[in-house]
Design a protein around this motif. Structure first.
Motif, PDB file in Angstrom:
ATOM      1  N   CYS A  46       3.810  84.932  22.527  1.00 45.92           N
ATOM      2  CA  CYS A  46       4.882  83.884  22.314  1.00 45.92           C
ATOM      3  C   CYS A  46       5.804  84.344  20.992  1.00 45.92           C
ATOM      4  CB  CYS A  46       4.886  82.622  22.532  1.00 45.92           C
ATOM      5  SG  CYS A  46       4.142  81.851  21.306  1.00 45.92           S
ATOM      6  N   THR A  72      -0.574  85.668  19.538  1.00 48.15           N
ATOM      7  CA  THR A  72       0.163  84.923  20.626  1.00 48.15           C
ATOM      8  C   THR A  72       1.329  85.737  21.051  1.00 48.15           C
ATOM      9  OG1 THR A  72       1.186  84.117  18.541  1.00 48.15           O
ATOM     10  CG2 THR A  72      -0.482  82.640  19.570  1.00 48.15           C
ATOM     11  N   GLY A 115       4.085  78.696  18.416  1.00 46.88           N
ATOM     12  CA  GLY A 115       2.814  79.107  18.263  1.00 46.88           C
ATOM     13  C   GLY A 115       1.845  78.144  18.166  1.00 46.88           C
ATOM     14  N   ALA A 116       2.021  77.069  18.948  1.00 44.50           N
ATOM     15  CA  ALA A 116       1.099  75.633  18.611  1.00 44.50           C
ATOM     16  C   ALA A 116       0.036  75.777  19.686  1.00 44.50           C
ATOM     17  CB  ALA A 116       1.835  74.638  18.813  1.00 44.50           C
ATOM     18  N   CYS A 117       0.304  76.108  21.007  1.00 47.84           N
ATOM     19  CA  CYS A 117      -0.902  75.856  21.777  1.00 47.84           C
ATOM     20  C   CYS A 117      -1.843  77.172  22.025  1.00 47.84           C
ATOM     21  CB  CYS A 117      -0.319  75.632  23.202  1.00 47.84           C
ATOM     22  SG  CYS A 117       0.485  76.978  24.272  1.00 47.84           S
ATOM     23  N   ARG A 118      -1.547  78.011  21.624  1.00 46.54           N
ATOM     24  CA  ARG A 118      -2.423  79.320  21.467  1.00 46.54           C
ATOM     25  C   ARG A 118      -2.938  79.662  23.090  1.00 46.54           C
ATOM     26  NH1 ARG A 118      -0.563  80.279  16.956  1.00 46.54           N
ATOM     27  NH2 ARG A 118      -2.153  81.656  16.507  1.00 46.54           N
ATOM     28  N   MET A 119      -2.108  79.177  24.067  1.00 46.01           N
ATOM     29  CA  MET A 119      -2.664  79.755  25.459  1.00 46.01           C
ATOM     30  C   MET A 119      -2.403  81.180  25.533  1.00 46.01           C
ATOM     31  SD  MET A 119      -4.145  77.712  27.201  1.00 46.01           S
ATOM     32  CE  MET A 119      -4.025  78.394  28.797  1.00 46.01           C
ATOM     33  N   CYS A 120      -1.264  81.481  24.904  1.00 39.78           N
ATOM     34  CA  CYS A 120      -0.860  82.945  25.274  1.00 39.78           C
ATOM     35  C   CYS A 120      -1.584  84.049  24.341  1.00 39.78           C
ATOM     36  CB  CYS A 120       0.558  82.979  25.037  1.00 39.78           C
ATOM     37  SG  CYS A 120       1.119  82.813  23.302  1.00 39.78           S
ATOM     38  N   SER A 169       1.293  79.711  29.203  1.00 35.19           N
ATOM     39  CA  SER A 169       1.903  79.235  27.947  1.00 35.19           C
ATOM     40  C   SER A 169       2.010  77.838  27.985  1.00 35.19           C
ATOM     41  CB  SER A 169       3.225  79.810  27.541  1.00 35.19           C
ATOM     42  OG  SER A 169       4.151  79.853  28.531  1.00 35.19           O
ATOM     43  N   TYR A 170       2.254  76.960  26.848  1.00 35.50           N
ATOM     44  CA  TYR A 170       2.653  75.671  27.201  1.00 35.50           C
ATOM     45  C   TYR A 170       3.965  75.507  26.034  1.00 35.50           C
ATOM     46  CZ  TYR A 170      -1.158  74.677  29.892  1.00 35.50           C
ATOM     47  OH  TYR A 170      -2.341  74.489  30.865  1.00 35.50           O
ATOM     48  N   CYS A 171       3.417  75.535  24.918  1.00 35.42           N
ATOM     49  CA  CYS A 171       4.556  75.294  23.784  1.00 35.42           C
ATOM     50  C   CYS A 171       5.830  76.265  24.019  1.00 35.42           C
ATOM     51  CB  CYS A 171       3.959  75.492  22.524  1.00 35.42           C
ATOM     52  SG  CYS A 171       3.488  76.980  21.764  1.00 35.42           S
ATOM     53  N   TYR A 172       5.292  77.660  24.349  1.00 34.21           N
ATOM     54  CA  TYR A 172       6.706  78.460  24.739  1.00 34.21           C
ATOM     55  C   TYR A 172       7.407  78.066  25.869  1.00 34.21           C
ATOM     56  CZ  TYR A 172       9.536  82.568  25.583  1.00 34.21           C
ATOM     57  OH  TYR A 172      10.540  83.463  25.824  1.00 34.21           O
TER      58      TYR A 172
HETATM   59  S1  FES Z   1       2.970  79.846  24.397  1.00 35.87           S
HETATM   60 FE1  FES Z   1       2.106  78.442  23.050  1.00 35.87          FE
HETATM   61  S2  FES Z   1       1.235  79.746  21.255  1.00 35.87           S
HETATM   62 FE2  FES Z   1       2.319  81.010  22.554  1.00 35.87          FE
END
Ligand code: FES
Ligand SMILES: Cc1cc2nc3c(=O)[nH]c(=O)nc-3n(C[C@H](O)[C@H](O)[C@H](O)COP(=O)(O)O)c2cc1C
Ligand code: SF4
Lengths: 156, 439, 780
Positions: free
Chosen positions: C105, C103, C86-91, C75-78
């Protein structure tokens, strides 16, 4: 100095909303119409009016494509080149404006009269190709029409 | 010349419901409106139970005209009856979907129809305040609507104790300032709250937690303009105008390579082929049809062989596209689809709010790649990469803007792959010389 | 659209509270996102993640539930504790019965939910996100400060997206200097908005915004090209990549070239845990990324950057002795022998009453304890004091009533409190962690914050009610709160009544007070606080890292270690037995009396350890010149060392071990992280002096002293192993110390965020920021 009329407009706009900061965009837009751009003074005044920190106003300005921190020409040519207009020759119209005004995308003529911008869909698709000069729409454009518009504005 | 050229087409095949007052003298005035059934529906609605109003709208099969096509009455019914926070009605007049210009005449020629629709929606969900979010470029419409609002207020249709019913409703306009993303309902709410127009995480949905945290109904201009007619003439009448589950009529905006561009009010389910040929009058210069975007630039394109489809939500969805916002954009045989895709990607890259990675980076990547490709810099893997990148955006973004960019991209890359291969082979655009502008 | 009903776990933007007419911009007004809230009262939820059954509290987000099961979802934005984006969409993960990837997060756990974190689809999505992130990323990892501890690097390593298909020109902007401590490199920024949120939600400074839109989005500072903020540097630490870098650390080293030691910050009294990173015997960086203490990742500007005084080349590194009116370098032997000779001479000639000792607010408990022992048993005097910045003895005394000795609030309890009354002080400046905890409580569980002060302070933004009383009326205000009418505060009567009523309705309250409340007023406040229906706990706010420890260890003329009155025969017996020596039983001079005694010539010799009384007490030039002998143990040349006959170069907090006690009474261990040639710790100095003066103390290590403190100082029976593994252990002091003899013994030095007594003057970092030039109390 912002005009008395603008201050009145501000009063009225701010009172519309349950949360003052809702008025930020309208305040900025109307102030820009008067001042020519969103100046530092406008930012400070808007922040004061709606009780936010100036950076929150600056963030908002950066987001919206109609808000400018530097002054544009008196007449801002906004030529739509999105699909409906493109299919009907908007690229040529845009090129024509470039040559005619002697400026490129996001530039202003040295006399500060005209500026030019390629913009996204203006909601005039059935009248393509279309453009807006400041808030006025011009549709079914041809080079001749552009000439007429420019001549007309030069007279003003 | 300033102001608006009449965008309305005119065809005997039209079924005029929401556009029926357009030609009347001084059609935007309260006087004309009231003389032509105006505010009758409001009177009727105020005499009904709010839930009954919702049910009529639900049963009419009215589906959102903003793009997603969700059943409007159903959406209203999600608003909690009891709420500690105020409820709101927001009219989405951000009309920014390329190819779409139908909300504009509705506000320009018949603002009271919209206002009446909003008040009825407010009554149905028992809200006392509404906003009309108008895109910044439509400045002249703000004046028209504001004038109509003042008239409505002095006529007793708006404000405190409307028509003596005890129901209060305040309504005002709000202006955007140039951002397509602010048409997305949650981004619109943030924008209306004075924030950057970033979308919100859903759930919670606006019907539950919306403007200022209160339950909020957001509907498109056209959707709300239909409401008075449904209330007045009944759900069944409205439903039978269209096709099953797709009630009523809809404003279609015909643009691009078509002889008679314009906005036409047609029954839901009207066949696309007839729309192009009989209403639009075919393609200029007798050229052949290459492709059609059925509902604004976010929809997958249809090829010439796919136009035997009825224009309602379900039928268009069945062939893999969407009815969207009603913007029908026509392309003739000399259109370069690579160029078209480049322009569409330019739009989405410009309008991506930048909040989430796949849309922010993906749209700008596609934009640059396809513009390079079209400009003669094609590389062998580009088309495959572009398709892959599009799929990497699809379904992974926070709001549907990412999908809106990926879907047309995928459809063009798949259906017109040959044009990409030809660009690659020639090292330049094969259509450059052939394309002649209509203007 | 679906029919979700309102979920009370989410905090939603609300209209500004009209109540009390306070303008509360509040941390939510700008944040478009939500804060997840765990609901401990709802039944726990069991779900399946990668085949494992996991039970978590209702309201937990999937990414946290996975963490509990030992499953890491990138995760990045979390970021725990900050609002959701809910921005980086890594999770993105696969959740059964959901149409597309979700997501982790932002998805709240539901009973029976089945989550798969490593499906092909999810893995490919993450790889795709990384490819997107790398499109405009400069890949200058070899020279990037974050190389080796970069979350982007780590994820690429894990998911493999190193080969790019991106053929376009990367966008570029030059690096920008936001302040002397914070630099921003746009191309490296992945726009996770952690910096924006930590500044807004954690610090309530809101110095960052987002500029432009789409792929051109950027992080912008609040003053044009510059930041005006608290300069805490949290933004640098939470940045997952090398976009925000530190003015003191950048381009200095690679993370693996440093050694790391967890210790305690030496500036204010809050006691933040910090990890010092050392290379070549120099501190290069400080942070608390392992969240090892009650401060989590928090450090203020002093903690994160202000350690650089340790590296200062103005440090004293050799003893100085006065010869023919000039201070000259000497050897340690010479300096110590001279000291012993002079002390013994003066003691013989004028007796122990002519000697006085001033201790420090920063030295360790062990040192303070031994300083007391040295004064009382070796010198034979109770002329012993320190610059008192809070009335800890009165608080301990007031809470020594049945059932109340456990009413000292810990730092953790402030963060968890639901109601907080802050009387006096400006925690934002003087107690940055306490201010952080208060904001945290207000933001994360709507704690009610009440302020009673003579000026507006920044915490006003979190306050439910603010009662402003005229300066110097704290005592009246407390009595008025307790129900005694205060005629001088007639104008505030309604406010005070309203405040009392509110506090009477609170189920529990933490009362925090500054130096404005002292002596009898502390007793009044405590008595009233304990009479409230809810459970009330207390914190007295003292300056500097060990002001509490100085009081606890009895650096006072009339109080023995553990707040036992010197007049208490049994307490004296106990310490005499411990120390194997007599303690004079009459109270000595307090610090004001010591200074007076110097002026009058009654005090002939003064020993000062880690203190600068000339500055603190605004002594006239030459005041200390009347002494026959002045010894100062110090880190730096100061106004006080100037006059000294012997100056001993002392070690700083980074160069010694021992324990310190924060203002809440929690003990933590300092760890020696480096050496400073030429210096000795106060402990070593005291051991040497005692030995040379014929007292065989028999301690071999600092821990020996600590063990004695644990065994012999009431309230300090803390488990040694806990301390050694780095925990903060609450003490439970009790006692009946004598009443405060005079109010002017207690005063705060009112350090701002950018000052820290003497050592702050020698910190480049603290003096480099523009904000340091602002008047004290300036709100950012
Ligand atoms: S951690 Fe960034 S969207 Fe979930
Ligand atoms: C990127 C994006 C842009 C949108 N723009 C508009 C718009 O300009 N006008 C509109 O009515 N709906 C727009 N929508 C749809 C709205 O989100 C929403 O579905 C609609 O306002 C609901 O009203 P309806 O149910 O009446 O259609 C947009 C959606 C997305 C994802
Ligand atoms: S998909 Fe993401 S970046 Fe694109 S507009 Fe929506 S939230 Fe913004």
């Amino acid at each position: 100095m912002l005009s008395e009329a603008l201050h009145k407009k501000f009063d009225q706009l701010v009172s519309r909303y349950p949360l003052k900061r809702s008025a930020i965009v309208p305040l900025l837009l109307y102030a820009q119409d008067e001042v020519g751009c969103v100046s530092e003074e406008v930012i400070a005044e808007v922040a004061r009016r709606v009780d936010v920190r100036p950076i929150e106003v600056i963030e908002v300005i950066g987001y919206y494509s109609m808000l400018h921190r530097q002054p544009l020409g008196k007449y801002n040519f906004q030529v739509c080149t999105n699909i409906s207009c493109m299919l009907r020759g908007a690229d040529d119209i845009f090129d024509y404006c470039k040559t005619k005004l002697g400026i490129k995308h996001k530039q202003t003529t040295p006399d500060g009269r005209f500026s030019l911008e390629e913009v996204e869909c203006l909601g005039a698709c059935t009248g393509a190709p279309a453009m807006q000069v400041n808030y006025d729409f011009y549709e079914n454009l041809t080079p001749a029409k552009i000439d007429a518009v420019i001549d007309d504005l030069k007279k003003k | 010349m300033a102001g608006y050229n009449n965008p309305m087409g005119n065809s005997p095949l039209e079924v005029k419901v929401i556009s029926k007052r357009f030609g009347l003298p001084d059609s935007m005035s309260l006087k004309t409106y009231v003389q032509n059934e105006g505010y009758e529906a409001l009177k009727k609605a105020l005499s009904m139970k709010p839930d009954d109003v919702i049910n009529i709208v639900k049963n009419s099969g009215l589906r959102g005209r903003g793009g997603a096509g969700f059943n409007t009455g159903m959406k209203w019914s999600f608003v909690p009856k009891q709420s500690p926070k105020p409820k709101y009605v927001v009219c989405n007049a951000d009309e920014s979907e390329p190819g779409t210009c139908k909300d504009r005449p509705l506000m320009e020629y018949d603002p009271h129809q919209l206002i009446e629709g909003i008040i009825i929606a407010g009554y149905a969900i028992q809200s006392n305040q509404g906003f009309i979010y108008v895109r910044g470029e439509y400045r002249y419409l703000l004046d028209i609507i504001d004038r109509a609002l003042a008239e409505a207020q002095s006529g007793g249709y708006l404000g405190k104790n409307i028509l003596g019913s005890g129901f209060d409703f305040a309504l005002c306009t709000h202006t955007g300032a140039g951002a397509y993303e602010c048409g997305e309902e949650t981004a619109l709410l943030n924008s209306l709250e004075g924030l950057r127009g970033y979308p919100r995480i859903k759930p919670p949905f606006p019907a539950v937690v919306g403007l200022y945290g209160g339950p909020t109904v957001i509907n498109n201009v056209e959707t709300l303009s239909n409401v008075p007619h449904i209330i007045l003439k009944g759900a069944e009448w409205y439903a039978q105008l269209g096709s099953p589950k797709n009630g009523g009529t809809r404003l279609f905006c015909l643009s691009g390579h078509i002889n008679r561009p314009g906005v036409y009010e047609l029954p839901m389910g009207f066949p696309l082929r007839r729309m192009l040929e009989e209403i639009g009058g075919g393609i200029p210069g007798g050229k052949k049809l290459k492709a059609v975007i059925p509902g604004g630039s976010s929809c997958p394109v249809l090829t010439a062989s796919e136009i035997d489809v009825n224009m309602d939500y379900d039928s268009v969805a069945k062939i893999g596209s969407m009815l969207g916002s009603g913007g029908v954009v026509v392309m003739d045989e000399d259109t370069c689809m690579v160029n078209l895709m480049g322009r569409i990607m330019h739009f989405y890259a410009h309008e991506s709010c930048g909040w989430c990675i796949p849309c922010r980076e993906g749209t700008s990547w596609l934009n640059h790649m396809i513009e390079r490709f079209h400009g003669g810099g094609a590389l062998p893997d580009d088309a495959d990469t572009a398709l892959d990148v599009s799929y990497n955006i699809l379904g992974k973004t926070l709001c549907p803007l990412g999908d809106a960019a990926a879907m047309p991209a995928i459809s063009i890359l798949k259906k017109f792959r040959g044009e990409f291969d030809e660009h690659l082979k020639l090292g330049h655009c094969p259509f450059e010389k052939k394309a002649v502008s209509v203007a | 659209m679906n029919g979700q009903t309102h979920d009370p776990r989410f905090v939603i933007l609300d209209l500004p509270p009209k109540e009390e007419n306070l303008q509360v911009p509040g941390p939510y007004t700008r944040s478009p996102s939500l804060s997840p809230r765990v609901n401990p009262s709802a039944p726990p939820v069991t779900l399946t993640i990668d085949g494992q059954a996991v039970t978590v509290p209702a309201g937990t987000v999937v990414i946290e539930a996975a963490k509990q099961a030992g499953i890491e979802i990138p995760s990045y934005c979390y970021y725990p504790g900050l609002t959701l984006q809910g921005a980086c969409r890594m999770c993105l993960v696969t959740i059964e019965k959901m149409p597309k990837l979700q997501t982790a997060c932002t998805t709240i756990v539901a009973p029976g939910m089945v989550v798969h974190t490593e499906t092909e689809e999810a893995k490919n999505a993450r790889k795709a996100m990384l490819e997107f992130l790398l499109t405009n990323h400069p890949l200058d990892c070899p020279v990037c400060d974050k190389g080796g501890e970069c979350e982007l690097q780590d994820a690429v390593f894990r998911y493999g997206a190193a080969e790019t298909r991106f053929m376009e020109t990367k966008m570029h902007h030059d690096e920008r200097k936001f302040s002397s401590l914070v630099y921003y490199d746009w191309p490296r920024c992945i726009l996770c908005y952690r910096c924006v949120r930590v500044c807004d939600e954690g610090l309530d400074v809101n110095a960052y915004g987002i500029g432009f839109r789409g792929a051109h989005s950027e992080i912008i500072p609040n003053q044009g090209e510059k930041l005006e903020c608290e300069e805490c540097g949290m933004c640098i630490d939470v940045c997952p990549v090398g976009a925000l870098t530190s003015g003191t650390y950048r381009y200095k080293t690679r993370p693996w070239e440093m050694t790391y030691t967890g210790t305690v910050c030496n500036h204010c009294g809050d006691g933040c845990k910090t990890t010092l990173a050392i290379r070549n015997n120099k501190i290069i960086r400080a942070n608390n990324r392992d969240h090892s203490g009650f401060n989590g990742e928090f450090l203020c500007v002093k903690g994160r950057f202000g350690w650089d005084f340790v590296n200062s080349d103005q440090r004293l590194t050799a003893p100085l002795i006065r010869k023919n009116g000039h201070q000259e370098s000497s050897t340690w032997e010479e300096a110590l022998e001279l000291t012993v000779a002079r002390l013994q001479g003066l003691l013989r000639e004028h007796g122990p009453a002519s000697v006085a000792v001033i201790g420090s607010n920063r030295t360790t408990n062990e040192e303070n304890y031994l300083l007391g022992r040295f004064a009382r048993t070796v010198l034979g005097t109770n002329n012993l004091d320190h610059h008192r910045t809070a009335d800890f003895p009165s608080l301990v005394g007031a809470l020594t009533v049945p059932q109340a000795h456990d009413r000292h609030a810990t730092m953790e309890e402030i963060g968890e409190a639901h109601s907080i009354l802050v009387v006096g002080n400006d925690p934002t400046h003087q107690h940055p962690l306490i201010a952080y905890q208060i904001r945290h409580a207000a933001r994360n569980h709507d704690a009610r914050v009440y302020l009673l002060n003579d000026r507006e302070i920044k915490l006003l933004r979190q306050a439910k009610q603010f009662v402003r009383v005229p300066e110097g009326m704290g005592a009246d205000a407390i009595r008025a709160l307790a129900g005694t009418p205060a005629p001088r505060l007639a104008a505030n009567a309604n406010d005070l009544n309203a405040l009392r009523e509110k506090l009477q309705r609170e189920p529990e309250t933490v009362i925090i007070f500054g130096d404005e409340i002292k002596g009898k007023t502390v007793a009044d406040l405590v008595q009233w606080g304990l009479s409230l229906p809810g459970r009330t706990r207390f914190v007295a706010l003292g300056d500097y890292a060990n002001s509490r420890g100085a009081a606890d260890m009895g650096l006072l003329p009339d109080v023995l270690p553990g707040y036992r009155a010197l007049s208490d025969q049994s307490a004296r017996d106990r310490m005499e037995a411990t120390w194997g020596a007599k303690i004079p039983h009459l109270p000595g001079r307090d610090i004001r009396a010591i200074l007076k005694g110097i002026d009058s010539g009654e005090i002939k010799a003064l020993l000062v350890f880690g203190s600068n009384p000339v500055k603190t007490f605004k002594l006239a030039k030459g005041h200390l010149g009347k002494l026959a002998f002045l010894l100062v143990a110090e880190l730096f040349p100061t106004e006080t060392t100037e006059t000294a006959d012997v100056v001993l170069p002392a070690t700083s907090f980074a160069e010694k071990s021992g324990t310190v006690t924060n203002t809440c009474g929690q003990v933590q261990a300092l760890k020696k992280t480096m050496r400073k040639a030429g210096t000795r710790s106060d402990l070593e100095i005291l051991l040497a002096l005692a030995r040379m003066m014929g007292h065989a103390w028999g301690y071999r290590t600092t821990d020996d002293v600590l063990r004695e403190i644990i065994a012999r100082v009431p309230g300090y029976a803390v488990p040694l192993p806990s301390l050694l593994v780095g925990r903060a252990v609450a003490t439970q002091p009790t006692g009946a110390p004598p009443e405060l003899s005079s109010d002017d013994l207690i005063f705060s030095s009112r350090d701002s965020l950018f000052t820290s007594g003497t050592v702050g003057r020698f910190s480049w970092a603290l003096n480099s920021v523009d904000e340091a030039k602002r008047p004290y109390g300036h709100i950012f």
